[in-house]
Design an enzyme around this catalytic site. Structure first.
Site, PDB file in Angstrom:
ATOM      1  N   TYR A  43       2.363 -33.074   7.649  1.00 11.57           N
ATOM      2  CA  TYR A  43       2.373 -32.098   8.736  1.00 11.57           C
ATOM      3  C   TYR A  43       0.964 -31.561   8.963  1.00 11.57           C
ATOM      4  O   TYR A  43       0.449 -31.555  10.072  1.00 11.57           O
ATOM      5  CB  TYR A  43       3.328 -30.941   8.390  1.00 11.57           C
ATOM      6  CG  TYR A  43       3.350 -29.856   9.440  1.00 11.57           C
ATOM      7  CD1 TYR A  43       4.206 -29.966  10.526  1.00 11.57           C
ATOM      8  CD2 TYR A  43       2.505 -28.760   9.368  1.00 11.57           C
ATOM      9  CE1 TYR A  43       4.225 -28.999  11.514  1.00 11.57           C
ATOM     10  CE2 TYR A  43       2.514 -27.788  10.349  1.00 11.57           C
ATOM     11  CZ  TYR A  43       3.380 -27.901  11.412  1.00 11.57           C
ATOM     12  OH  TYR A  43       3.387 -26.943  12.394  1.00 11.57           O
ATOM     13  N   ASP A  44       0.336 -31.125   7.856  1.00 11.12           N
ATOM     14  CA  ASP A  44      -0.994 -30.542   8.000  1.00 11.12           C
ATOM     15  C   ASP A  44      -1.987 -31.562   8.537  1.00 11.12           C
ATOM     16  O   ASP A  44      -2.832 -31.247   9.350  1.00 11.12           O
ATOM     17  CB  ASP A  44      -1.489 -29.982   6.659  1.00 11.12           C
ATOM     18  CG  ASP A  44      -0.724 -28.712   6.291  1.00 11.12           C
ATOM     19  OD1 ASP A  44      -0.235 -28.041   7.218  1.00 11.12           O
ATOM     20  OD2 ASP A  44      -0.598 -28.420   5.101  1.00 11.12           O
ATOM     21  N   SER A  89      18.452 -29.891  -0.821  1.00  8.35           N
ATOM     22  CA  SER A  89      18.811 -31.026   0.025  1.00  8.35           C
ATOM     23  C   SER A  89      19.204 -32.188  -0.892  1.00  8.35           C
ATOM     24  O   SER A  89      19.193 -32.042  -2.107  1.00  8.35           O
ATOM     25  CB  SER A  89      17.656 -31.396   0.939  1.00  8.35           C
ATOM     26  OG  SER A  89      16.564 -31.765   0.152  1.00  8.35           O
ATOM     27  N   ARG A 143      19.811 -22.311   6.174  1.00  8.70           N
ATOM     28  CA  ARG A 143      19.183 -22.801   4.949  1.00  8.70           C
ATOM     29  C   ARG A 143      17.731 -22.330   4.823  1.00  8.70           C
ATOM     30  O   ARG A 143      17.258 -22.066   3.737  1.00  8.70           O
ATOM     31  CB  ARG A 143      19.236 -24.327   4.955  1.00  8.70           C
ATOM     32  CG  ARG A 143      18.463 -24.922   3.831  1.00  8.70           C
ATOM     33  CD  ARG A 143      18.821 -26.379   3.680  1.00  8.70           C
ATOM     34  NE  ARG A 143      17.638 -27.151   3.378  1.00  8.70           N
ATOM     35  CZ  ARG A 143      17.574 -28.450   3.480  1.00  8.70           C
ATOM     36  NH1 ARG A 143      18.595 -29.129   3.929  1.00  8.70           N
ATOM     37  NH2 ARG A 143      16.486 -29.090   3.171  1.00  8.70           N
ATOM     38  N   TYR A 229      31.638 -27.780   2.743  1.00 11.66           N
ATOM     39  CA  TYR A 229      31.623 -28.862   1.764  1.00 11.66           C
ATOM     40  C   TYR A 229      31.320 -28.448   0.328  1.00 11.66           C
ATOM     41  O   TYR A 229      31.310 -29.280  -0.566  1.00 11.66           O
ATOM     42  CB  TYR A 229      30.687 -29.992   2.188  1.00 11.66           C
ATOM     43  CG  TYR A 229      29.283 -29.558   2.558  1.00 11.66           C
ATOM     44  CD1 TYR A 229      28.438 -29.019   1.612  1.00 11.66           C
ATOM     45  CD2 TYR A 229      28.812 -29.723   3.861  1.00 11.66           C
ATOM     46  CE1 TYR A 229      27.167 -28.625   1.941  1.00 11.66           C
ATOM     47  CE2 TYR A 229      27.534 -29.338   4.204  1.00 11.66           C
ATOM     48  CZ  TYR A 229      26.724 -28.789   3.232  1.00 11.66           C
ATOM     49  OH  TYR A 229      25.460 -28.406   3.562  1.00 11.66           O
ATOM     50  N   LYS A 315      22.158 -43.059   4.079  1.00  8.17           N
ATOM     51  CA  LYS A 315      21.859 -42.888   5.507  1.00  8.17           C
ATOM     52  C   LYS A 315      22.138 -44.191   6.243  1.00  8.17           C
ATOM     53  O   LYS A 315      21.724 -45.259   5.773  1.00  8.17           O
ATOM     54  CB  LYS A 315      20.381 -42.504   5.690  1.00  8.17           C
ATOM     55  CG  LYS A 315      20.023 -41.139   5.158  1.00  8.17           C
ATOM     56  CD  LYS A 315      20.277 -40.070   6.207  1.00  8.17           C
ATOM     57  CE  LYS A 315      19.685 -38.742   5.830  1.00  8.17           C
ATOM     58  NZ  LYS A 315      18.429 -38.432   6.413  1.00  8.17           N
TER      59      LYS A 315
HETATM   60  S1  IVH Z   1      26.068 -31.515   0.057  1.00  9.80           S
HETATM   61  C1  IVH Z   1      23.030 -29.754  -3.025  1.00  9.80           C
HETATM   62  N1  IVH Z   1      27.723 -32.570   1.781  1.00  9.80           N
HETATM   63  O1  IVH Z   1      22.971 -32.876   4.448  1.00  9.80           O
HETATM   64  C2  IVH Z   1      23.360 -30.534  -1.818  1.00  9.80           C
HETATM   65  N2  IVH Z   1      25.569 -31.966   2.538  1.00  9.80           N
HETATM   66  O2  IVH Z   1      20.137 -33.071   2.500  1.00  9.80           O
HETATM   67  C3  IVH Z   1      24.265 -29.863  -0.886  1.00  9.80           C
HETATM   68  N3  IVH Z   1      25.195 -32.357   4.904  1.00  9.80           N
HETATM   69  O3  IVH Z   1      21.283 -29.930   3.776  1.00  9.80           O
HETATM   70  C4  IVH Z   1      24.573 -30.673   0.277  1.00  9.80           C
HETATM   71  N4  IVH Z   1      27.185 -33.155   5.385  1.00  9.80           N
HETATM   72  O4  IVH Z   1      23.036 -29.820   5.512  1.00  9.80           O
HETATM   73  C5  IVH Z   1      26.502 -32.074   1.588  1.00  9.80           C
HETATM   74  N5  IVH Z   1      29.317 -33.473   3.219  1.00  9.80           N
HETATM   75  C6  IVH Z   1      28.111 -32.984   3.018  1.00  9.80           C
HETATM   76  C7  IVH Z   1      27.158 -32.861   4.053  1.00  9.80           C
HETATM   77  C8  IVH Z   1      25.902 -32.365   3.769  1.00  9.80           C
HETATM   78  C9  IVH Z   1      25.992 -32.834   5.870  1.00  9.80           C
HETATM   79  C10 IVH Z   1      23.796 -31.955   5.073  1.00  9.80           C
HETATM   80  C11 IVH Z   1      23.454 -30.616   4.473  1.00  9.80           C
HETATM   81  C12 IVH Z   1      22.297 -30.849   3.553  1.00  9.80           C
HETATM   82  C13 IVH Z   1      21.859 -32.231   3.915  1.00  9.80           C
HETATM   83  C14 IVH Z   1      21.446 -33.016   2.700  1.00  9.80           C
END
Ligand code: IVH
Length: 676
Positions: A43-44, A89, A143, A229, A315
């Site tokens: 970014y920087d 994340s 977040r 979730y 992904k």
């Molecule tokens: S678990 C500690 N479950 O994906 C991890 N994340 O980088 C907690 N996301 O920031 C995330 N669907 O916003 C989880 N079924 C799911 C999800 C999910 C979307 C997003 C979430 C997170 C990112 C993962």
């Protein structure tokens, strides 16, 4: 000299990328392709490159250039709120093979046990935390940077499917993904077109914008939805699947496609199925999330600095584009690494125009046997900067020129070399102007010392006038030095000096990050500051002491040790301190409330995890791990086939515990080493 139109293409491209980064960072708070991989250095460097080009060619600056509003993007009107538990994340994998290897790694860390997994859809929206106190929804928080987000309670309350009141209390914090269902997204964009407003590019952008609106009546109109979730506080059960079931019973929206499986074949089948059928869902997903079901196993696996080891995201295949390689530019990094960058015919990829791609290193160039004029395939993978993933050798002309590693550094002409065992070519010249410039740029950057009045153009001038040799010289600059420079009014000079002065009182984490130790990014710098409390203590930390810190492995520990053994770096640190830089001490609190505090423990027999993993864990919880059992020993942790040590334990009446018991005791530890 590149032509004006080439420069304009680059300015457009940089502006677009930075807008995208800003959006991801400030607005999206989401699982966006970029958010997971938000890389401050990239970014920087993008921002600095843009600032330099705009300074040289002010007439080419775009009307909405991000340089005009960097730092002004976050919605300051929303109050910020610290997360009780950080919102992390997930690590990513991009193929089923990688996913298989990830599960093999998990199984190994679990000492060979085959875990059950919960497969979930990865909803493409915005992560939020929702807090219930005495059964009432009291706060919704984005977040943000993971440790602190923005309070969006009024907006969260507009989400119809989320209960405002729950049956059982008292306290519960749930996390999930806010998203905009496809039909609501289409309706919203139609409406916006009618009223002359620009349509949103995709449902994620629309959701991200909508949760952060200041007017919650407008948020309500947009009809957001959420899937919950996880539970961050108030976990009722010992498996993830049961906790999801509990959430369902409390009438939370839990994704109905979630599935618990016990074999990797079922995991792969789930992934294949949804990659094929994702279009049939009434909302966007961008992958699959795989989580270890048992919370006990989750605790055993723990976390890295960024993400849990017990979950990952698969992904879906990234979009591809095709282009032609026109030139290879060599970037000089702050440690002298020479990085090839491909300059390409501009093409569109995932909605942005791409004219350059990273080639990572010359091994990569060699692997592709890359020649000028090659037809290449580009992908965005998880990063914002695209990469070349394939080359078509059949379209190569016989006279095409092969890309070779550079003989010399493009900035200072010093002979380049490749250290044994490394993939990078390097410029060994410590005083290479390009390296110096990158180091100083890193030092002043937002997430290091945050001296925002100093940009690349000013650093270049200061270096060329010999006012600077390194970052410590910033603290010797005088008003006279600065006011004599091009385009530097008295007032600007005063501003620069005052922001340098202000930076002297910095956080320890900022300073550690600013030093630019290899492998120590912002997050690790934060962990080190919290753990050691002062620079002196960090500098005298042994490899052993460093490796005991959560999330620090041997590679990072070695980089830190090497850095603090380098005379030149030590001199630089002395200069910083003598010139008034004074990082604030982090007050370290003693371990409180640990059943292992001060206890002497002996490990014996075959444990399901390596001994040093157990040792590290117990030492962190305040224990002393020793080799032989005596009357002073408090516990013997015994695995299978434990021998004579058990007899000794019996003789001295020492309590023998198994791994399960040890985990149970560890879960009672209220705090390891904490800092204010
Ligand atoms: S678990 C500690 N479950 O994906 C991890 N994340 O980088 C907690 N996301 O920031 C995330 N669907 O916003 C989880 N079924 C799911 C999800 C999910 C979307 C997003 C979430 C997170 C990112 C993962």
């Amino acid at each position: 000299m590149p032509s004006d139109s080439t420069i304009q293409v680059r300015i457009n491209e940089l502006s677009q990328l930075i807008h995208q980064y800003n959006y991801v960072y400030y607005c999206a708070n989401t699982a966006d392709a970029g958010a997971d991989n938000f890389d401050n250095e990239t970014y920087d460097s993008l921002l600095n490159e843009l600032k330099t080009l705009e300074n040289k060619f002010p007439e080419l600056r775009l009307e909405d250039s991000p340089t005009l509003k960097v730092n002004a993007e976050p919605n300051t009107a929303l109050p910020s709120r610290k997360h009780q538990l950080p919102m992390l994340s997930l690590g990513n994998v991009y193929s089923l093979d990688e996913l298989k290897s990830w599960t093999a790694g998990v199984q190994k860390l679990l000492g060979g046990q085959k875990p059950e997994y919960v497969c979930e859809l990865k909803i493409d929206g915005v992560a939020v935390s929702v807090i219930y106190r005495n059964g009432i929804l009291t706060a919704g928080v984005t977040r943000g940077d993971g440790s602190e987000g923005e309070e969006i309670t009024a907006n969260i309350k507009t989400i119809n499917c989320l209960p405002l009141k729950i049956k059982t209390g008292p306290n519960l914090e749930v996390r999930g993904e806010v998203y905009l269902p496809s039909n609501n997204f289409a309706a919203l964009n139609q409406q916006r077109l009618k009223t002359g407003e620009p349509p949103f590019k995709n449902p994620r952008n629309a959701a991200a914008g909508s949760v952060r609106l200041l007017d919650s009546t407008e948020t309500r109109r947009r009809r957001l939805a959420v899937f919950v979730y996880t539970i961050a506080e108030g976990l009722p059960h010992e498996t993830h699947a049961e906790n999801l079931e509990f959430l369902r019973q409390q009438e939370f929206p839990v994704n109905p496609e979630t599935k618990t499986v016990s074999s990797i074949e079922e995991v792969l089948e789930y992934c294949r199925y949804w990659e094929e059928h994702k279009e049939e869902l009434p909302y966007d997903i961008d992958g699959i999330v795989l989580k270890v079901n048992s919370l006990k196993q989750q605790r055993q696996l723990g976390f890295t600095a960024k993400s849990p080891r017990w979950a990952t995201a698969f992904k879906f295949t990234a979009e591809q584009a095709f282009s032609v390689l026109r030139e290879v530019e060599i970037g000089v990094g702050r440690t002298g690494n020479l990085t090839p960058v491909a300059l390409l015919d501009p093409v569109e990829l995932n909605g942005t125009i791409v004219a350059r791609a990273t080639l990572h290193n010359y091994d990569q160039v060699e692997r592709f046997n890359l020649h000028l004029g090659d037809h290449v395939t580009l992908e965005k993978g998880g990063e914002i900067i695209p990469k070349i993933v394939a080359v078509d050798p059949t379209l190569r002309t016989p006279d095409a020129q092969k890309i070779e590693a550079p003989l010399t550094c493009p900035a200072c002409d010093t002979l380049a070399f490749r250290p044994q065992g490394e993939v990078e070519w390097r410029c060994p010249n410590r005083v290479c102007p390009a390296q110096q410039k990158e180091q100083i740029l890193h030092f002043v950057s937002r997430r290091a010392m945050d001296i925002d009045t100093i940009g690349p153009a000013l650093i270049e001038q200061l270096l060329s006038k010999n006012f600077l040799k390194n970052a410590a010289d910033l603290y010797l600059l005088s008003h006279e030095d600065l006011s004599g420079l091009e385009r530097m009014a008295d007032k600007s000079a005063a501003n620069v000096l005052s922001s340098i002065e202000k930076s002297k009182k910095c956080e320890l984490a900022q300073f550690i990050h600013a030093l630019g130790i290899a492998n120590v990014g912002e997050k690790t710098a934060g962990i080190l500051a919290q753990h050691f409390g002062t620079l002196e203590r960090l500098m005298s930390g042994t490899a052993d002491a460093l490796e005991k810190v959560e999330a620090i492995g041997p590679v990072i520990a070695d980089s830190i040790i090497d850095f603090f053994q380098d005379q030149q770096q030590l001199q630089l640190i002395t200069d910083f301190l003598e010139r008034g830089v004074s990082p604030a001490e982090v007050i370290i609190q003693e371990i409180i409330d640990s059943p292992f505090n001060g206890k002497i423990i002996v490990l014996t027999g075959t444990l399901s995890e390596p001994r040093d993993v157990w040792k590290k864990r117990l030492v962190q919880a305040g224990a002393n791990v020793t080799g032989s059992v005596s009357k002073k020993t408090d516990f013997v942790l015994a695995g299978e086939n434990a021998g004579s040590k058990l007899e000794k334990a019996d003789k001295f009446a020492v309590k023998v515990i198994d791994e399960e018991m040890a985990h149970a005791l560890l879960s009672q530890v209220k705090s390891f080493v904490t800092a204010e």
